[in-house]
Scaffold this motif. Structure first.
Motif, mmCIF file in Angstrom:
data_model
loop_
_atom_site.group_PDB
_atom_site.id
_atom_site.type_symbol
_atom_site.label_atom_id
_atom_site.label_comp_id
_atom_site.label_asym_id
_atom_site.label_seq_id
_atom_site.Cartn_x
_atom_site.Cartn_y
_atom_site.Cartn_z
ATOM 1 N N GLN A 309 0.419 -1.345 0.224
ATOM 2 C CA GLN A 309 -0.380 -0.080 0.045
ATOM 3 C C GLN A 309 0.768 1.257 -0.093
ATOM 4 N N MET A 310 2.209 1.392 0.419
ATOM 5 C CA MET A 310 2.567 2.351 0.813
ATOM 6 C C MET A 310 3.786 2.598 -0.491
ATOM 7 N N GLN A 311 3.957 1.908 -0.951
ATOM 8 C CA GLN A 311 4.633 0.997 -2.405
ATOM 9 C C GLN A 311 3.436 2.499 -3.117
ATOM 10 N N ILE A 312 1.937 2.221 -3.339
ATOM 11 C CA ILE A 312 0.935 2.231 -4.538
ATOM 12 C C ILE A 312 0.960 3.386 -4.007
ATOM 13 N N GLN A 313 0.727 4.294 -2.510
ATOM 14 C CA GLN A 313 0.518 5.477 -2.585
ATOM 15 C C GLN A 313 1.500 6.250 -3.628
ATOM 16 N N ARG A 314 3.378 6.134 -2.605
ATOM 17 C CA ARG A 314 4.010 6.954 -3.683
ATOM 18 C C ARG A 314 4.194 6.448 -4.919
ATOM 19 N N GLU A 315 3.397 5.716 -5.813
ATOM 20 C CA GLU A 315 3.448 5.799 -7.290
ATOM 21 C C GLU A 315 2.506 6.828 -7.464
ATOM 22 N N ARG A 316 1.366 6.983 -6.871
ATOM 23 C CA ARG A 316 0.039 7.941 -7.231
ATOM 24 C C ARG A 316 0.366 9.061 -6.416
ATOM 25 N N GLN A 317 1.253 9.574 -5.485
ATOM 26 C CA GLN A 317 1.972 10.507 -5.651
ATOM 27 C C GLN A 317 2.646 11.555 -6.345
ATOM 28 N N LYS A 318 3.757 10.381 -6.818
ATOM 29 C CA LYS A 318 4.542 10.283 -8.134
ATOM 30 C C LYS A 318 3.670 10.558 -9.724
ATOM 31 N N GLN A 319 2.708 9.957 -9.921
ATOM 32 C CA GLN A 319 1.883 10.629 -10.566
ATOM 33 C C GLN A 319 1.042 11.651 -10.260
ATOM 34 N N MET A 320 0.654 12.143 -9.298
ATOM 35 C CA MET A 320 0.285 13.055 -9.415
ATOM 36 C C MET A 320 0.660 14.637 -9.271
ATOM 37 N N ALA A 321 2.390 14.212 -8.958
ATOM 38 C CA ALA A 321 2.834 15.595 -9.205
ATOM 39 C C ALA A 321 3.529 15.325 -10.295
ATOM 40 N N ALA A 322 3.389 14.185 -11.427
ATOM 41 C CA ALA A 322 3.944 14.626 -12.429
ATOM 42 C C ALA A 322 3.132 14.744 -13.524
ATOM 43 N N ALA A 323 1.761 14.931 -13.324
ATOM 44 C CA ALA A 323 0.320 15.084 -13.754
ATOM 45 C C ALA A 323 0.243 17.053 -13.022
ATOM 46 N N MET A 324 0.491 17.577 -11.982
ATOM 47 C CA MET A 324 0.555 18.624 -12.220
ATOM 48 C C MET A 324 1.241 19.904 -12.957
ATOM 49 N N GLY A 325 0.321 21.073 -12.977
ATOM 50 C CA GLY A 325 1.074 22.279 -14.013
ATOM 51 C C GLY A 325 1.503 22.935 -12.356
ATOM 52 N N GLN A 326 2.413 24.016 -13.009
ATOM 53 C CA GLN A 326 2.460 25.538 -12.761
ATOM 54 C C GLN A 326 2.116 26.233 -12.860
ATOM 55 N N VAL A 327 1.648 27.352 -12.297
ATOM 56 C CA VAL A 327 1.502 28.794 -12.675
ATOM 57 C C VAL A 327 1.865 29.952 -11.804
ATOM 58 N N ALA A 328 3.382 30.799 -12.201
ATOM 59 C CA ALA A 328 3.549 31.886 -11.056
ATOM 60 C C ALA A 328 3.502 32.578 -11.519
ATOM 61 N N CYS A 329 3.145 34.248 -10.653
ATOM 62 C CA CYS A 329 3.486 35.487 -10.953
ATOM 63 C C CYS A 329 4.896 35.894 -10.890
ATOM 64 N N ILE A 330 4.946 36.191 -11.860
ATOM 65 C CA ILE A 330 6.797 36.734 -12.360
ATOM 66 C C ILE A 330 6.596 38.192 -12.635
ATOM 67 N N LYS A 331 5.993 38.471 -12.881
ATOM 68 C CA LYS A 331 6.404 39.802 -12.379
ATOM 69 C C LYS A 331 4.798 41.486 -12.192
ATOM 70 N N GLY A 332 5.227 42.139 -11.692
ATOM 71 C CA GLY A 332 4.288 43.059 -10.985
ATOM 72 C C GLY A 332 4.232 43.199 -9.733
ATOM 73 N N VAL A 333 2.194 43.596 -9.024
ATOM 74 C CA VAL A 333 2.316 43.491 -7.628
ATOM 75 C C VAL A 333 2.385 41.953 -6.886
ATOM 76 N N ALA A 334 2.093 41.144 -7.934
ATOM 77 C CA ALA A 334 1.397 39.268 -7.302
ATOM 78 C C ALA A 334 2.255 39.010 -7.510
ATOM 79 N N SER A 335 3.668 39.872 -7.939
ATOM 80 C CA SER A 335 4.875 38.447 -8.651
ATOM 81 C C SER A 335 5.583 38.165 -7.480
ATOM 82 N N GLY A 336 5.997 36.519 -6.641
ATOM 83 C CA GLY A 336 5.654 35.406 -6.591
ATOM 84 C C GLY A 336 4.610 34.452 -6.199
ATOM 85 N N GLN A 337 3.109 35.117 -6.488
ATOM 86 C CA GLN A 337 2.354 33.870 -6.098
ATOM 87 C C GLN A 337 2.194 32.723 -7.286
ATOM 88 N N ALA A 338 2.552 31.674 -7.204
ATOM 89 C CA ALA A 338 2.369 30.448 -7.626
ATOM 90 C C ALA A 338 1.504 29.714 -7.245
#
Length: 424
Positions: A309-338
């Motif tokens: 079960q721990m191995q399955i959980q780790r695999e799921r976490q890896k899959q979830m991490a691999a399936a998530m995108g990233q959105v970040a504010c890199i300029k302006g008043v909200a710079s640093g939000q991600a």
């Protein structure tokens, strides 16, 4: 307490088998006047003549010379298989014509034929002229062997004292070993002495030569009987002092055997109760061991399941991490939000505290300026513009309320370009 010594099964079988084999030796050859024996005799004669030519022996010392030994026939004989078979054929033909027994003379034939009958020059039975000492000896050996077999079987079956059958078989084995040993090792010489008038009637060299000549035709029945007799004597004597067995339930009072007194009932009950307790303890111990092994096996399986079960959980976490995108504010008043953006969620960019989750408090940014979704299959982003002042990519304004797909690494400019958002 004295023991009644009775014969055991292995002792009875040993005596019966050895006695039976002794009977079989009565039908093995003691003499075989055939081509093989003739070939041995010719070899002996030629060797003696060769020694004579070397001055070692003189055949005249034996009362023999080349003229009365059918020398021409002997000299031409080479001992080939064809010559030996030719001699055997001649002897067989002579046996058919005269009733002789030459090729296979056994103790059995000696028991029922006289010496002249064996050679085909007398009657076929020995009853007419009485029995010789050697015939009587063979008959005694034969009858005693049968008696010993019967006594051994009956002694075992009826639980007789084993001393009687074993002593009888031991004495019989000694007699057979002595008699057959004499016949085997001294028989040819005794036959020469009996035929030529006893010891001293002829020179020793002649007697020795004739003994060797008869030995060429000597069989191996006496040797086999000699060995069997020794074995029978040794087994019988050893069995007298080993393998003693007490008759269960009987003791001796000096004059005979009487039933033993009964066992104390209380003692018998205690022994039985102890035996049952021991059985129960053993059963409980075995049950405990089975349960302990089962518990160990269950714990092992549970541990393996947890690891799985721990191995399955780790695999799921890896899959979830691999399936998530990233959105970040890199300029302006909200710079640093991600934000980490899974496929089933979206980022809403704007200055509305109630409707936006990436809040950019800037005058030219609309309350709900744009929305962003992540597409894991292609690692791309779907952007939809909702603003009044526009959303730009590389200076190109996006069409309002129309979803457009962009690759990871794309930078969005909001309104006048003072606020920027990076996808991925």
């Amino acid at each position: 307490m004295n023991q009644k010594k009775k014969m055991q099964l292995w002792q009875m079988l040993a005596v019966v088998i050895l006695s039976g084999v002794m009977l079989v030796t009565m039908f093995l050859p003691v003499m075989h006047i055939d081509g093989d024996g003739y070939a041995k005799a010719v070899k002996l004669i030629k060797g003696t003549v060769e020694k004579r030519s070397q001055g070692i022996y003189d055949l005249n010392d034996f009362g023999l010379d080349q003229s009365n030994l059918f020398w021409n026939e002997i000299e031409d004989f080479e001992g080939t298989e064809e010559e030996i078979e030719e001699i055997n054929e001649k002897i067989r033909k002579y046996e058919e014509e005269s009733g002789a027994v030459l090729l296979n003379i056994t103790p059995g034939t000696v028991m029922t034929h006289s010496g002249t009958a064996l050679m085909g020059i007398g009657s076929g039975s020995s009853s007419g002229s009485g029995y010789t000492m050697i015939q009587v000896l063979f008959w005694v050996m034969y009858i005693l062997a049968v008696i010993i077999i019967v006594v051994a079987v009956m002694g075992f079956a009826f639980q007789w004292m084993k001393a009687v059958p074993l002593a009888l078989s031991g004495i019989y084995g000694v007699i057979c070993a002595v008699a057959c040993g004499i016949f085997q090792f001294f028989g040819p010489q005794m036959l020469v002495n009996a035929s030529l008038g006893g010891s001293g009637a002829i020179p020793d060299e002649t007697s020795s030569f004739l003994s060797k000549l008869i030995g060429c035709f000597w069989g191996w029945a006496f040797l086999a009987a000699f060995i069997i007799g020794i074995l029978l004597a040794v087994v019988s004597i050893a069995s007298l002092f080993t393998g003693n067995e007490q008759r269960q339930g009987y003791i001796t009072n000096g004059s005979g055997f009487e039933p033993a007194p009964p066992i104390n009932p209380d003692e018998e009950w205690r022994r039985r109760e102890q035996f049952e307790r021991d059985l129960q303890d053993k059963a409980r111990q075995e049950q405990y061991e089975r349960e302990r092994q089962a518990q160990i096996e269950r714990e092992k399986q549970e541990q393996l399941e947890q690891q799985r079960q721990m191995q399955i959980q780790r695999e799921r976490q890896k899959q979830m991490a691999a399936a998530m995108g990233q959105v970040a504010c890199i300029k302006g008043v909200a710079s640093g939000q991600a934000f980490s953006l899974p496929e089933d969620r979206k980022v809403i960019v704007g200055k509305s505290q109630q409707n936006a989750n990436m809040i950019i408090n800037y005058p030219h940014v609309s309350n709900i300026h744009c929305s962003i979704r992540y597409k894991a299959m292609t690692n791309s982003y779907i952007v939809k513009d909702h603003s009044s002042n526009g959303t730009f990519v590389n200076g190109t304004r996006l069409q309002k309320d129309v979803p457009m797909e962009f690759a990871a690494g794309t930078v969005l400019q909001l309104a006048d370009g003072n606020n920027e958002i990076r996808l991925g």
